[in-house]
Design a protein around this motif. Structure first.
Motif, short mmCIF file in Angstrom:
data_model
loop_
_atom_site.label_atom_id
_atom_site.label_comp_id
_atom_site.label_asym_id
_atom_site.label_seq_id
_atom_site.Cartn_x
_atom_site.Cartn_y
_atom_site.Cartn_z
N GLU A 1 42.78 52.87 30.70
CA GLU A 1 43.61 51.66 30.72
C GLU A 1 45.05 51.97 30.28
N GLN A 2 45.21 53.00 29.43
CA GLN A 2 46.56 53.41 29.02
C GLN A 2 47.34 53.91 30.23
N GLN A 3 46.67 54.61 31.12
CA GLN A 3 47.32 55.09 32.33
C GLN A 3 47.72 53.90 33.20
N ARG A 4 46.84 52.91 33.33
CA ARG A 4 47.16 51.71 34.10
C ARG A 4 48.43 51.05 33.55
N THR A 5 48.47 50.89 32.23
CA THR A 5 49.62 50.25 31.60
C THR A 5 50.89 51.06 31.84
N ALA A 6 50.80 52.38 31.69
CA ALA A 6 51.98 53.23 31.88
C ALA A 6 52.51 53.14 33.31
N ILE A 7 51.62 53.15 34.28
CA ILE A 7 52.03 53.05 35.68
C ILE A 7 52.68 51.70 35.96
N ARG A 8 52.04 50.66 35.46
CA ARG A 8 52.56 49.30 35.70
C ARG A 8 53.93 49.12 35.05
N VAL A 9 54.07 49.56 33.80
CA VAL A 9 55.36 49.43 33.09
C VAL A 9 56.43 50.24 33.81
N ALA A 10 56.09 51.44 34.24
CA ALA A 10 57.06 52.26 34.98
C ALA A 10 57.54 51.52 36.22
N ALA A 11 56.62 50.90 36.95
CA ALA A 11 57.00 50.17 38.16
C ALA A 11 57.83 48.94 37.82
N GLU A 12 57.43 48.20 36.80
CA GLU A 12 58.15 46.98 36.43
C GLU A 12 59.57 47.27 35.97
N ASN A 13 59.81 48.46 35.42
CA ASN A 13 61.13 48.80 34.89
C ASN A 13 62.09 49.39 35.91
N VAL A 14 61.65 49.58 37.14
CA VAL A 14 62.55 50.09 38.18
C VAL A 14 63.44 48.95 38.65
N PRO A 15 64.76 49.16 38.62
CA PRO A 15 65.67 48.11 39.11
C PRO A 15 65.34 47.71 40.54
N GLY A 16 65.32 46.42 40.78
CA GLY A 16 65.05 45.90 42.12
C GLY A 16 63.62 45.48 42.36
N VAL A 17 62.70 45.86 41.46
CA VAL A 17 61.30 45.47 41.63
C VAL A 17 61.15 44.00 41.27
N LYS A 18 60.58 43.24 42.20
CA LYS A 18 60.38 41.81 41.99
C LYS A 18 58.99 41.50 41.43
N ARG A 19 58.02 42.33 41.83
CA ARG A 19 56.64 42.07 41.43
C ARG A 19 55.85 43.37 41.56
N VAL A 20 54.82 43.51 40.71
CA VAL A 20 53.91 44.64 40.79
C VAL A 20 52.50 44.08 40.97
N ARG A 21 51.81 44.53 42.01
CA ARG A 21 50.43 44.11 42.25
C ARG A 21 49.53 45.31 41.95
N ASP A 22 48.66 45.13 40.97
CA ASP A 22 47.80 46.19 40.47
C ASP A 22 46.45 46.14 41.18
N GLN A 23 46.22 47.10 42.05
CA GLN A 23 44.94 47.23 42.76
C GLN A 23 44.23 48.52 42.32
#
Length: 91
Positions: free
Chosen positions: A45-67
């Protein structure tokens, strides 16, 4: 976001993922109109969180969908699906 914006997001996120110590070859992502879809397998789950946070912090990202699916490496069992697939009461 336009096609060029999506490509910039994709490259930026890939650079961030490449910096991480975990194996990033088990999952991938797609960027369309500023929305990042994460697919594949994680081992914690730590890996999930790290990936999601990395995606959310990229400028221009409006939404992250975790599948992402959590793969338990000792037994080979897929433990669960990402939050987008979980019933609302479990999110």
């Amino acid at each position: 976001a336009g096609r060029n914006d999506d490509e910039v997001i994709r490259r930026t996120l890939q650079r961030e993922i490449d910096k991480q110590p975990w194996n990033a070859h088990q999952f991938h992502f797609v960027v369309k109109d500023g929305v990042v879809d994460l697919w594949g397998f994680i081992t914690s789950e730590q890996q999930r969180t790290a990936i999601r946070v990395a995606a959310e912090n990229v400028p221009g990202v409006k939404r992250v969908r975790d599948q992402l699916l959590w793969f338990e490496p000792y037994t080979g069992i897929v433990v669960g699906a990402g939050p987008e697939d979980r019933p609302a009461v479990l999110r």
